[in-house]
Scaffold this active site. Structure first.
Site, PDB file in Angstrom:
ATOM      1  CG  HIS A  50      30.139  25.322  31.826  1.00  0.00           C
ATOM      2  ND1 HIS A  50      28.781  25.465  31.855  1.00  0.00           N
ATOM      3  CD2 HIS A  50      30.399  24.016  32.032  1.00  0.00           C
ATOM      4  CE1 HIS A  50      28.223  24.275  32.073  1.00  0.00           C
ATOM      5  NE2 HIS A  50      29.188  23.384  32.185  1.00  0.00           N
ATOM      6  CG  ASP A  53      29.040  29.437  32.549  1.00  0.00           C
ATOM      7  OD1 ASP A  53      28.273  29.664  31.596  1.00  0.00           O
ATOM      8  OD2 ASP A  53      29.089  28.348  33.150  1.00  0.00           O
TER       9      ASP A  53
HETATM   10  C1  XUL Z   1      25.866  17.638  31.888  1.00  0.00           C
HETATM   11  C2  XUL Z   1      26.234  18.219  33.136  1.00  0.00           C
HETATM   12  C3  XUL Z   1      27.102  19.418  33.054  1.00  0.00           C
HETATM   13  C4  XUL Z   1      28.221  19.395  33.979  1.00  0.00           C
HETATM   14  C5  XUL Z   1      29.136  20.589  33.941  1.00  0.00           C
HETATM   15  O1  XUL Z   1      24.897  16.691  31.977  1.00  0.00           O
HETATM   16  O2  XUL Z   1      25.785  17.772  34.170  1.00  0.00           O
HETATM   17  O3  XUL Z   1      26.342  20.522  33.338  1.00  0.00           O
HETATM   18  O4  XUL Z   1      27.680  19.325  35.270  1.00  0.00           O
HETATM   19  O5  XUL Z   1      29.815  20.692  32.783  1.00  0.00           O
END
Ligand code: XUL
Ligand code: MN
Length: 345
Positions: A50, A53
Site C-alpha cells: 500500500h 506501507d
Molecule cells: C481487501 C484486499 C486488499 C487489497 C489491497 O480485501 O484484498 O488487501 O488486496 O489493497
C-alpha cells in the site's frame, strides 16, 4: 525449492498483529525490514505495497519527502534481494473517504482521492514498478439511494483517465470485491473491472487482479474469474487465498478450505503460462489464534501448496482426461480428479 519459473509476492499486511474488529493486537508489530527478511526466507521474490506501507503518514508529507522515503524503502527492499510488485493507494482509512473516494458525492473528497492516488503513483515510480493495484474499497453504498450508480461509474472512468494521464507508463489493475466494507460495491467482479478499463482512454494500460476470496464472496468460481481475465490478457496479478463460505473476507491460506478449487486455480494459471505473465501474489491472514513465533506459516503453506498443486496439474494424465471428455463421462472425470488430489492411483 523448485519454483517452476514462478515468482511470488505478498504484502507486509500479511504478517499481522492479529487485531480484528472485536479485539486488539495479540502479537507484536514487526518492523518492515524484518518482514522483508521473513518474506525472502520463505521464498518470496517481491513485496506488494500500500502507498503508506512504503511511505508511512504520506498525507502529512511534501512531494519531495514522499519521493525520498520511497527511495529509502526501495533501497531496503533491494538490500534484501526483493522487488516491488505493485503499489496500491489506501483510499479507505482517511475519515474524508467515509462515503467513497472517487465516487464520493462531495467534490472535495474526489479531489483528495485523486491527489492521494497521484502520490501513490509517485511512490510506485520511485519503487521501480509501473503497476498500481486499485481496490475500490468504499466505492459503493449501504443505502442504494445514497448515490447514483450511473454517475458513480462515470466518476470511476474519469478518475482512471486522470491517473492514466498523470503517468503515461502507469498500468492499473483493478481488484474487484463484491462487499465489505460496503454492503454492495460498484465493481464486484472481474467482468466489471475489465469493462471499466475498456471505457478509459488507455484500455491497453488497464488490467485486473483476481483475489480468490473476493470471487467466492461474489458466489463465483475463482478459476473461472482468472480464466476470463486471461482470455482478455488482463490478468496482471492474483491474490491467492481461501474463504470458508459467505461471511466476512477471511483471507485464509491458499487451498485450506477447498483443495479442488485451489487445484483448478493452479491449473488455469499453469496451463496458460502465468509464470510468464505475472507474479503469484498471495493475500493471506495469519489466524488470530496463531502464536507470535509461528505466525508466518500461512504464507509458507500458501506458497508450498501452490507449488505442490502445480506438480499435480502437470502430472495429471491429460490423455485420460481428454478420453473421458470425448466420452462425456464426466462422473469418471470427477473421480479421476479426486483420486489424483488424494494421491490414489
Ligand atoms: C481487501 C484486499 C486488499 C487489497 C489491497 O480485501 O484484498 O488487501 O488486496 O489493497
Ligand atoms: Mn487482496
Amino acid at each position: 525449492m523448485e519454483k517452476y519459473g514462478y515468482r511470488f509476492s505478498a504484502g507486509p499486511w500479511n504478517i499481522s498483529t492479529g487485531a480484528d474488529p472485536f479485539g486488539p493486537p495479540v502479537r507484536p508489530e514487526i518492523p518492515l525490514a524484518e518482514k522483508f527478511v521473513i518474506l525472502k526466507q520463505l521464498g518470496f521474490d517481491a513485496v506488494q505495497f500500500h502507498d503508506d506501507d512504503a511511505v508511512p503518514d504520506l498525507d502529512a508529507l511534501s512531494a519531495d519527502q514522499i519521493r525520498r522515503t520511497a527511495r529509502e524503502t526501495r533501497q531496503k527492499l533491494a538490500d534484501h534481494g526483493l522487488d516491488a510488485e505493485f503499489v496500491a493507494p489506501r483510499l479507505w482509512e482517511n475519515p474524508l473517504t467515509v462515503d467513497g473516494a472517487f465516487t464520493a458525492n462531495a467534490p472535495e473528497v474526489r479531489a483528495y482521492a485523486l491527489e492521494r492516488t497521484r502520490k501513490a503513483i509517485d511512490i510506485a515510480r520511485e519503487m521501480g514498478t509501473s503497476l498500481m493495484v486499485i481496490w475500490l474499497a468504499r466505492e459503493g453504498t449501504y443505502i442504494r439511494e445514497a448515490k447514483d450508480a450511473v454517475v458513480a461509474t462515470e466518476r470511476l472512468v474519469q478518475a482512471l483517465n486522470a491517473l492514466l494521464e498523470y503517468d503515461p507508463e502507469l498500468r492499473i489493475a483493478i481488484e474487484p470485491k463484491p462487499n465489505e466494507p460496503m454492503d454492495l460495491s460498484y465493481i464486484p467482479t472481474i467482468g466489471h473491472a475489465i469493462a471499466l478499463g475498456m471505457r478509459t482512454h488507455a484500455p491497453a494500460r488497464m488490467g485486473a487482479l483476481v483475489e480468490s476470496a473476493h470471487a467466492l464472496l461474489a458466489g463465483l468460481d475463482p478459476s473461472d474469474e482468472m480464466a476470463f481475465a486471461l482470455s482478455f490478457d488482463k490478468l496482471w496479478s492474483v491474490h491467492l487465498n481461501d474463504q470458508n463460505s459467505l461471511k466476512f473476507d477471511q483471507d485464509r491460506a491458499f487451498g485450506t478450505v477447498n483443495l479442488r478449487a485451489a487445484f483448478n486455480q493452479a491449473r488455469v494459471l499453469d496451463r496458460h503460462d502465468f509464470y510468464d505473465r505475472g507474479m503469484i501474489g498471495v493475500d493471506v491472514k495469519a489466524l488470530r489464534t496463531q502464536a507470535p513465533e509461528v505466525a508466518t506459516k500461512h504464507l509458507r503453506n500458501s506458497l508450498e501448496l501452490f507449488l505442490r498443486l502445480v506438480e499435480l496439474v502437470r502430472s495429471l494424465d491429460q490423455a485420460k482426461v481428454d478420453a473421458l471428455i470425448a466420452a462425456r463421462d464426466y462422473e469418471e472425470l470427477d473421480l479421476l480428479i479426486l483420486n489424483h488430489l488424494i494421491g490414489c492411483p
